[in-house]
Design a protein around this motif. Sequence first.
Motif, PDB file in Angstrom:
ATOM      1  N   PRO A  54       0.758  -0.968   0.587  1.00 12.68           N
ATOM      2  CA  PRO A  54      -0.347   0.114  -0.145  1.00 12.68           C
ATOM      3  C   PRO A  54       0.768   1.297  -0.319  1.00 12.68           C
ATOM      4  O   PRO A  54       2.189   1.423   1.067  1.00 12.68           O
ATOM      5  N   LEU A  55       0.561   2.350  -0.417  1.00 15.08           N
ATOM      6  CA  LEU A  55       1.629   3.563  -1.150  1.00 15.08           C
ATOM      7  C   LEU A  55       1.305   4.166   0.370  1.00 15.08           C
ATOM      8  O   LEU A  55       0.023   4.449   0.784  1.00 15.08           O
ATOM      9  N   ALA A  56       2.654   4.962   0.272  1.00 16.45           N
ATOM     10  CA  ALA A  56       2.691   5.470   1.691  1.00 16.45           C
ATOM     11  C   ALA A  56       3.753   6.432   1.525  1.00 16.45           C
ATOM     12  O   ALA A  56       5.129   5.763   1.701  1.00 16.45           O
ATOM     13  N   ILE A  57       4.098   7.569   0.709  1.00 14.01           N
ATOM     14  CA  ILE A  57       4.917   8.909   0.631  1.00 14.01           C
ATOM     15  C   ILE A  57       4.722  10.209   1.040  1.00 14.01           C
ATOM     16  O   ILE A  57       3.577  10.279   1.448  1.00 14.01           O
ATOM     17  N   SER A  58       5.953   9.959   1.611  1.00 15.08           N
ATOM     18  CA  SER A  58       5.732  11.186   2.419  1.00 15.08           C
ATOM     19  C   SER A  58       7.002  11.991   2.103  1.00 15.08           C
ATOM     20  O   SER A  58       7.846  12.092   0.630  1.00 15.08           O
ATOM     21  N   ASN A  59       7.360  13.651   2.813  1.00 11.64           N
ATOM     22  CA  ASN A  59       7.660  14.009   1.965  1.00 11.64           C
ATOM     23  C   ASN A  59       8.561  15.139   3.181  1.00 11.64           C
ATOM     24  O   ASN A  59       7.870  15.769   3.734  1.00 11.64           O
ATOM     25  N   ASN A  60      10.127  14.422   3.065  1.00  7.59           N
ATOM     26  CA  ASN A  60      10.325  14.406   4.352  1.00  7.59           C
ATOM     27  C   ASN A  60      11.818  15.783   4.395  1.00  7.59           C
ATOM     28  O   ASN A  60      12.834  16.276   6.112  1.00  7.59           O
ATOM     29  N   GLY A  61      11.679  16.444   3.307  1.00  4.25           N
ATOM     30  CA  GLY A  61      11.793  18.259   3.566  1.00  4.25           C
ATOM     31  C   GLY A  61      13.653  18.035   2.367  1.00  4.25           C
ATOM     32  O   GLY A  61      13.978  18.635   2.152  1.00  4.25           O
ATOM     33  N   HIS A  62      13.635  16.492   2.495  1.00  2.42           N
ATOM     34  CA  HIS A  62      15.394  16.019   1.987  1.00  2.42           C
ATOM     35  C   HIS A  62      14.811  15.536  -0.118  1.00  2.42           C
ATOM     36  O   HIS A  62      15.576  15.608  -0.737  1.00  2.42           O
ATOM     37  N   THR A  63      13.700  14.797  -0.003  1.00  2.26           N
ATOM     38  CA  THR A  63      13.399  14.023  -0.788  1.00  2.26           C
ATOM     39  C   THR A  63      12.234  13.216  -0.494  1.00  2.26           C
ATOM     40  O   THR A  63      11.331  13.904   0.497  1.00  2.26           O
ATOM     41  N   ILE A  64      11.249  12.479  -1.754  1.00  2.00           N
ATOM     42  CA  ILE A  64      10.664  11.740  -1.601  1.00  2.00           C
ATOM     43  C   ILE A  64      10.601  10.480  -0.794  1.00  2.00           C
ATOM     44  O   ILE A  64      11.130  10.345  -1.779  1.00  2.00           O
ATOM     45  N   LYS A  65      10.022  10.141  -0.445  1.00  2.00           N
ATOM     46  CA  LYS A  65      10.194   8.489   0.506  1.00  2.00           C
ATOM     47  C   LYS A  65       9.097   7.422   0.410  1.00  2.00           C
ATOM     48  O   LYS A  65       7.902   8.601   0.809  1.00  2.00           O
ATOM     49  N   VAL A  66       9.236   6.485   0.060  1.00  3.64           N
ATOM     50  CA  VAL A  66       8.074   5.730  -0.334  1.00  3.64           C
ATOM     51  C   VAL A  66       8.214   4.826   0.990  1.00  3.64           C
ATOM     52  O   VAL A  66       9.510   3.469   0.488  1.00  3.64           O
ATOM     53  N   SER A  67       7.928   4.374   1.901  1.00  2.00           N
ATOM     54  CA  SER A  67       7.739   3.284   3.085  1.00  2.00           C
ATOM     55  C   SER A  67       7.015   1.525   2.319  1.00  2.00           C
ATOM     56  O   SER A  67       6.207   1.965   1.618  1.00  2.00           O
ATOM     57  N   TYR A  68       7.667   1.649   2.867  1.00  2.00           N
ATOM     58  CA  TYR A  68       6.870  -0.419   2.014  1.00  2.00           C
ATOM     59  C   TYR A  68       6.751  -1.125   3.017  1.00  2.00           C
ATOM     60  O   TYR A  68       7.340  -1.173   4.180  1.00  2.00           O
ATOM     61  N   ALA A  69       6.354  -1.656   2.846  1.00  2.00           N
ATOM     62  CA  ALA A  69       5.206  -3.299   3.845  1.00  2.00           C
ATOM     63  C   ALA A  69       6.004  -4.050   4.339  1.00  2.00           C
ATOM     64  O   ALA A  69       6.530  -4.713   2.970  1.00  2.00           O
TER      65      ALA A  69
END
Length: 225
Positions: A54-69
Amino acid sequence: MHWGYEGAGAPYLWAGLKDEYAVCATGKQQSPIDITAVTVTQLPDIEFNYQASPLAISNNGHTIKVSYAPGSYITVDGKRYDLLQFHFHSPSEHTIGGKAYDMVAHLVHQAADGRLGVIGVMFKAGTIGNDRIAQLWQHMPVETGVTNSVPEVMINAADLFPLDDTYFNYSGSLTTPPCSEGVNWMVLAAPSAISEAQLQQFTDLFPLSTRPVQPLNGRVVNVSN
């Protein structure tokens, strides 16, 4: 002062920002590197065991990160590395023959003993778009500190990869603080495609997200034959 890519938090100053960042300057196996002189050998295949997440995508201020199940992993030379997340840099952090690609995805895996294995997937911008990137960018947050969880959208990291699985392999480090060493780097030699518009969507948010290449310090870079 928080670390960054320019100004008072620029990469050449990272080691002085916190004591735990000291290895960013003192380490002898730092990443990224320029991949030029390589040793051709019989590297083990990377055995992929990725499932949709399931998609969980974040902006951490440095990049775009996708957390994986949990549950997706690779096996390399009999060792299992579980996929934790992937994120992007533009231009690519590793260079090949002195040249960077337009963007790179770093897929971060961790073994049971704590060792990290990172796969680098290069992207070359052109006229052809990337369906998986399009799906990710549709949901990426533009504000720092925001995570968009979209459980109805399932993604598979395997869709980011080119058809050619030839890879460069060496021992390096994280490319962001604390620059921890002992990372098993697997940088794919062939790029995947993205469109110029997709590249610009990322660089509009992150104009600079790349650490300069670091000294090789006698390390051997292998490439599969």
